[in-house]
Design a protein around this motif. Structure first.
Motif, PDB file in Angstrom:
ATOM      1  N   ILE A  85    -132.823 -77.575 -12.866  1.00 46.90           N
ATOM      2  CA  ILE A  85    -131.743 -76.774 -12.303  1.00 46.90           C
ATOM      3  C   ILE A  85    -131.027 -76.035 -13.432  1.00 46.90           C
ATOM      4  O   ILE A  85    -130.343 -76.642 -14.251  1.00 46.90           O
ATOM      5  CB  ILE A  85    -130.774 -77.663 -11.510  1.00 46.90           C
ATOM      6  N   GLU A  86    -131.183 -74.713 -13.463  1.00 48.12           N
ATOM      7  CA  GLU A  86    -130.686 -73.911 -14.592  1.00 48.12           C
ATOM      8  C   GLU A  86    -129.166 -73.945 -14.709  1.00 48.12           C
ATOM      9  O   GLU A  86    -128.620 -74.029 -15.807  1.00 48.12           O
ATOM     10  CB  GLU A  86    -131.163 -72.470 -14.459  1.00 48.12           C
ATOM     11  N   MET A  87    -128.461 -73.903 -13.590  1.00 52.06           N
ATOM     12  CA  MET A  87    -127.006 -73.900 -13.633  1.00 52.06           C
ATOM     13  C   MET A  87    -126.465 -75.204 -14.231  1.00 52.06           C
ATOM     14  O   MET A  87    -125.535 -75.185 -15.037  1.00 52.06           O
ATOM     15  CB  MET A  87    -126.454 -73.701 -12.228  1.00 52.06           C
ATOM     16  N   ALA A  88    -127.072 -76.319 -13.861  1.00 46.09           N
ATOM     17  CA  ALA A  88    -126.675 -77.619 -14.420  1.00 46.09           C
ATOM     18  C   ALA A  88    -127.002 -77.675 -15.910  1.00 46.09           C
ATOM     19  O   ALA A  88    -126.210 -78.187 -16.710  1.00 46.09           O
ATOM     20  CB  ALA A  88    -127.383 -78.745 -13.675  1.00 46.09           C
ATOM     21  N   ARG A  89    -128.159 -77.121 -16.285  1.00 46.29           N
ATOM     22  CA  ARG A  89    -128.573 -77.107 -17.697  1.00 46.29           C
ATOM     23  C   ARG A  89    -127.572 -76.329 -18.546  1.00 46.29           C
ATOM     24  O   ARG A  89    -127.161 -76.764 -19.622  1.00 46.29           O
ATOM     25  CB  ARG A  89    -129.967 -76.480 -17.814  1.00 46.29           C
ATOM     26  N   MET A  90    -127.137 -75.167 -18.045  1.00 53.16           N
ATOM     27  CA  MET A  90    -126.169 -74.357 -18.791  1.00 53.16           C
ATOM     28  C   MET A  90    -124.815 -75.064 -18.899  1.00 53.16           C
ATOM     29  O   MET A  90    -124.152 -74.991 -19.929  1.00 53.16           O
ATOM     30  CB  MET A  90    -125.991 -72.992 -18.123  1.00 53.16           C
ATOM     31  N   LYS A  91    -124.418 -75.756 -17.841  1.00 59.78           N
ATOM     32  CA  LYS A  91    -123.151 -76.485 -17.838  1.00 59.78           C
ATOM     33  C   LYS A  91    -123.175 -77.598 -18.891  1.00 59.78           C
ATOM     34  O   LYS A  91    -122.199 -77.801 -19.611  1.00 59.78           O
ATOM     35  CB  LYS A  91    -122.939 -77.075 -16.441  1.00 59.78           C
ATOM     36  N   ILE A  92    -124.297 -78.296 -18.990  1.00 56.89           N
ATOM     37  CA  ILE A  92    -124.429 -79.388 -19.961  1.00 56.89           C
ATOM     38  C   ILE A  92    -124.488 -78.844 -21.386  1.00 56.89           C
ATOM     39  O   ILE A  92    -123.987 -79.466 -22.323  1.00 56.89           O
ATOM     40  CB  ILE A  92    -125.681 -80.234 -19.644  1.00 56.89           C
ATOM     41  N   ALA A 101    -123.955 -83.034 -13.734  1.00 57.31           N
ATOM     42  CA  ALA A 101    -123.946 -82.108 -14.873  1.00 57.31           C
ATOM     43  C   ALA A 101    -122.562 -82.052 -15.511  1.00 57.31           C
ATOM     44  O   ALA A 101    -122.425 -82.077 -16.740  1.00 57.31           O
ATOM     45  CB  ALA A 101    -124.378 -80.716 -14.428  1.00 57.31           C
ATOM     46  N   GLU A 102    -121.513 -82.002 -14.696  1.00 57.27           N
ATOM     47  CA  GLU A 102    -120.165 -81.936 -15.242  1.00 57.27           C
ATOM     48  C   GLU A 102    -119.754 -83.248 -15.885  1.00 57.27           C
ATOM     49  O   GLU A 102    -119.054 -83.256 -16.900  1.00 57.27           O
ATOM     50  CB  GLU A 102    -119.181 -81.505 -14.154  1.00 57.27           C
ATOM     51  N   ALA A 103    -120.187 -84.380 -15.325  1.00 58.93           N
ATOM     52  CA  ALA A 103    -119.907 -85.677 -15.948  1.00 58.93           C
ATOM     53  C   ALA A 103    -120.614 -85.773 -17.301  1.00 58.93           C
ATOM     54  O   ALA A 103    -120.034 -86.257 -18.284  1.00 58.93           O
ATOM     55  CB  ALA A 103    -120.350 -86.813 -15.026  1.00 58.93           C
ATOM     56  N   SER A 104    -121.849 -85.280 -17.374  1.00 59.40           N
ATOM     57  CA  SER A 104    -122.605 -85.274 -18.638  1.00 59.40           C
ATOM     58  C   SER A 104    -121.922 -84.390 -19.666  1.00 59.40           C
ATOM     59  O   SER A 104    -121.806 -84.751 -20.843  1.00 59.40           O
ATOM     60  CB  SER A 104    -124.030 -84.766 -18.409  1.00 59.40           C
TER      61      SER A 104
END
Length: 141
Positions: free
Chosen positions: A47-54, A83-86
């Protein structure tokens, strides 16, 4: 002692981050700039959006990210919450690992929730209702 380095020069930092029902634990130690999320390399995360957030805290610290390895274990919640917790766990760990006030200020200036977390919680369900806000429908009037 043999050819190993003394234990004091090998630093490991463990930090945690929470978002909604997700809980992430990040372990930061010296390395080559690799990041794993639940034993999956960050670059392969689907998931690209989660990857960018991390990746946000890693991009903000610049070349310092090439001196450490990060392993994150995250459980609970949905993929964006994880992703945000990470991201929170990584940011807190980086501040503690490098002990730099400058990095802390960069994170606070970019997004203060990166270090403090997001205080929003779900509203509790009220008695006699289906959910927190929804009421019974009336068919007369």
């Amino acid at each position: 002692m043999s050819s190993q380095e003394p234990a004091s020069s090998f630093k490991i930092v463990i930090s945690s981050g929470k978002r909604k029902t997700s809980v992430a634990t990040a372990t930061i130690k010296p390395g080559k700039g690799r990041v794993w999320i639940n034993n999956i390399p960050l670059e392969v995360l689907p998931i690209e959006m989660a990857r960018m957030k991390i990746m946000e805290p890693l991009l903000l610290i610049g070349d310092l990210r090439n001196t450490i390895d990060i392993r994150v274990r995250v459980r609970g919640g949905g993929w964006m919450s994880q992703a945000e917790a990470s991201r929170i766990a990584i940011a807190r760990g980086l501040v503690e690992y490098f002990g730099s006030e400058e990095i802390k200020n960069i994170f606070k200036e970019y997004d203060r929730h990166m270090l403090s977390g997001d205080p929003r919680q779900t509203e509790p369900e009220k008695w006699g209702r289906y959910s927190a806000r929804r009421r019974w429908q009336k068919s007369y009037r």
